[in-house]
Design a protein around this motif. Structure first.
Motif, PDB file in Angstrom:
ATOM      1  N   PHE A 115       0.835  -1.201   0.000  1.00  0.00           N
ATOM      2  CA  PHE A 115       0.000   0.000   0.000  1.00  0.00           C
ATOM      3  C   PHE A 115       0.875   1.258   0.000  1.00  0.00           C
ATOM      4  O   PHE A 115       1.848   1.303   0.739  1.00  0.00           O
ATOM      5  CB  PHE A 115      -0.925   0.000   1.229  1.00  0.00           C
ATOM      6  N   PRO A 116       0.610   2.234  -0.854  1.00  0.00           N
ATOM      7  CA  PRO A 116      -0.581   2.473  -1.660  1.00  0.00           C
ATOM      8  C   PRO A 116      -0.528   1.934  -3.089  1.00  0.00           C
ATOM      9  O   PRO A 116      -1.420   2.218  -3.883  1.00  0.00           O
ATOM     10  CB  PRO A 116      -0.683   3.998  -1.669  1.00  0.00           C
ATOM     11  N   GLU A 117       0.464   1.149  -3.415  1.00  0.00           N
ATOM     12  CA  GLU A 117       0.589   0.581  -4.770  1.00  0.00           C
ATOM     13  C   GLU A 117      -0.261  -0.680  -4.887  1.00  0.00           C
ATOM     14  O   GLU A 117       0.259  -1.789  -5.021  1.00  0.00           O
ATOM     15  CB  GLU A 117       2.054   0.289  -5.088  1.00  0.00           C
ATOM     16  N   VAL A 118      -1.588  -0.525  -4.844  1.00  0.00           N
ATOM     17  CA  VAL A 118      -2.495  -1.667  -4.831  1.00  0.00           C
ATOM     18  C   VAL A 118      -3.540  -1.616  -5.949  1.00  0.00           C
ATOM     19  O   VAL A 118      -4.479  -2.405  -5.954  1.00  0.00           O
ATOM     20  CB  VAL A 118      -3.202  -1.800  -3.458  1.00  0.00           C
ATOM     21  N   SER A 119      -3.372  -0.707  -6.894  1.00  0.00           N
ATOM     22  CA  SER A 119      -4.364  -0.546  -7.951  1.00  0.00           C
ATOM     23  C   SER A 119      -3.731  -0.605  -9.327  1.00  0.00           C
ATOM     24  O   SER A 119      -2.686   0.003  -9.563  1.00  0.00           O
ATOM     25  CB  SER A 119      -5.092   0.788  -7.785  1.00  0.00           C
ATOM     26  N   THR A 120      -4.390  -1.310 -10.227  1.00  0.00           N
ATOM     27  CA  THR A 120      -3.919  -1.360 -11.610  1.00  0.00           C
ATOM     28  C   THR A 120      -4.073  -0.006 -12.294  1.00  0.00           C
ATOM     29  O   THR A 120      -3.439   0.244 -13.312  1.00  0.00           O
ATOM     30  CB  THR A 120      -4.670  -2.430 -12.418  1.00  0.00           C
ATOM     31  N   THR A 121      -4.888   0.882 -11.718  1.00  0.00           N
ATOM     32  CA  THR A 121      -5.062   2.228 -12.272  1.00  0.00           C
ATOM     33  C   THR A 121      -3.996   3.190 -11.736  1.00  0.00           C
ATOM     34  O   THR A 121      -3.981   4.349 -12.130  1.00  0.00           O
ATOM     35  CB  THR A 121      -6.449   2.797 -11.927  1.00  0.00           C
ATOM     36  N   ARG A 122      -3.179   2.720 -10.808  1.00  0.00           N
ATOM     37  CA  ARG A 122      -2.141   3.506 -10.134  1.00  0.00           C
ATOM     38  C   ARG A 122      -2.715   4.543  -9.168  1.00  0.00           C
ATOM     39  O   ARG A 122      -2.025   5.457  -8.749  1.00  0.00           O
ATOM     40  CB  ARG A 122      -1.190   4.160 -11.124  1.00  0.00           C
ATOM     41  N   ASN A 123      -4.003   4.393  -8.822  1.00  0.00           N
ATOM     42  CA  ASN A 123      -4.652   5.286  -7.874  1.00  0.00           C
ATOM     43  C   ASN A 123      -5.350   4.433  -6.811  1.00  0.00           C
ATOM     44  O   ASN A 123      -6.382   3.828  -7.100  1.00  0.00           O
ATOM     45  CB  ASN A 123      -5.662   6.188  -8.596  1.00  0.00           C
ATOM     46  N   TRP A 124      -4.818   4.395  -5.600  1.00  0.00           N
ATOM     47  CA  TRP A 124      -5.379   3.526  -4.571  1.00  0.00           C
ATOM     48  C   TRP A 124      -6.820   3.886  -4.225  1.00  0.00           C
ATOM     49  O   TRP A 124      -7.568   3.051  -3.736  1.00  0.00           O
ATOM     50  CB  TRP A 124      -4.498   3.492  -3.319  1.00  0.00           C
ATOM     51  N   PHE A 125      -7.236   5.114  -4.499  1.00  0.00           N
ATOM     52  CA  PHE A 125      -8.624   5.502  -4.244  1.00  0.00           C
ATOM     53  C   PHE A 125      -9.605   4.641  -5.042  1.00  0.00           C
ATOM     54  O   PHE A 125     -10.752   4.489  -4.654  1.00  0.00           O
ATOM     55  CB  PHE A 125      -8.858   6.985  -4.583  1.00  0.00           C
ATOM     56  N   ASP A 126      -9.147   4.078  -6.148  1.00  0.00           N
ATOM     57  CA  ASP A 126     -10.014   3.240  -6.971  1.00  0.00           C
ATOM     58  C   ASP A 126     -10.285   1.875  -6.348  1.00  0.00           C
ATOM     59  O   ASP A 126     -11.172   1.153  -6.812  1.00  0.00           O
ATOM     60  CB  ASP A 126      -9.392   3.040  -8.355  1.00  0.00           C
TER      61      ASP A 126
END
Length: 171
Positions: A115-126
């Motif tokens: 965390f915060p590198e947990v999204s394939t969109t590069r935005n953890w808010f997603d």
């Protein structure tokens, strides 16, 4: 017209209507339906099930009441010790499971990084709602909701210990 909002992932009023009065599976209680919906996502990633917390539910109810008093939809800026997921939609049109599944749909953009590198969109808010639901060290949840004068139901879940911790992996 149906409306649904999901928050980006962190008062003296009359007694509000709460989610128990509508759109839930008849054989399940409020807390049971919420636990089953959350724990379905947790089971899929092999983390222990959440337990219900009346203390967290009380905190969620206080924040839902505060949001209702101003017909707002925002995270609690004074909450630093609990995880928090928010949902808002047309009152009476969604079950508790559907509300939680709105957060669970973020799974499609999730990857189990640090965390915060947990999204394939590069935005953890997603993926922040989903990652909070499945965070391995979170052990309990409590939720509450209120129907506002504007016709929207504000649903708040609080989690302990909170997830989405910088430098840690969700599971």
């Amino acid at each position: 017209m149906l409306s649904i909002l999901v928050a980006a992932a962190a008062s003296a009023m009359p007694t509000p209507k709460i989610a128990q009065v509508f759109a839930q599976t008849p054989e399940l209680s409020f807390s049971q339906e919420i636990l089953e919906a959350h724990n379905r996502y947790r089971s899929a990633v092999h983390v222990p099930p959440l337990l219900w917390s009346n203390a967290l539910a009380g905190a969620a109810q206080r924040w839902a009441n505060a949001l209702n008093s101003n017909l707002q939809f925002a995270h609690d800026p004074k909450n630093h010790s609990q995880g928090e997921n928010l949902w808002m939609g047309t009152a009476g049109m969604f079950s508790l499971t559907e509300m939680i599944d709105a957060w669970g749909q973020e799974r499609q953009y999730f990857h189990n990084g640090t965390f915060p590198e947990v999204s394939t969109t590069r935005n953890w808010f997603d993926v922040g709602h989903y990652s909070q639901m499945v965070w391995r060290t979170t052990t309990s949840v409590g939720c509450a909701g209120v129907t506002g004068a504007d016709g929207y139901y504000r649903f708040v879940c609080r989690y302990g210990p909170p997830g989405n911790v910088i430098g840690e992996r969700p599971f």
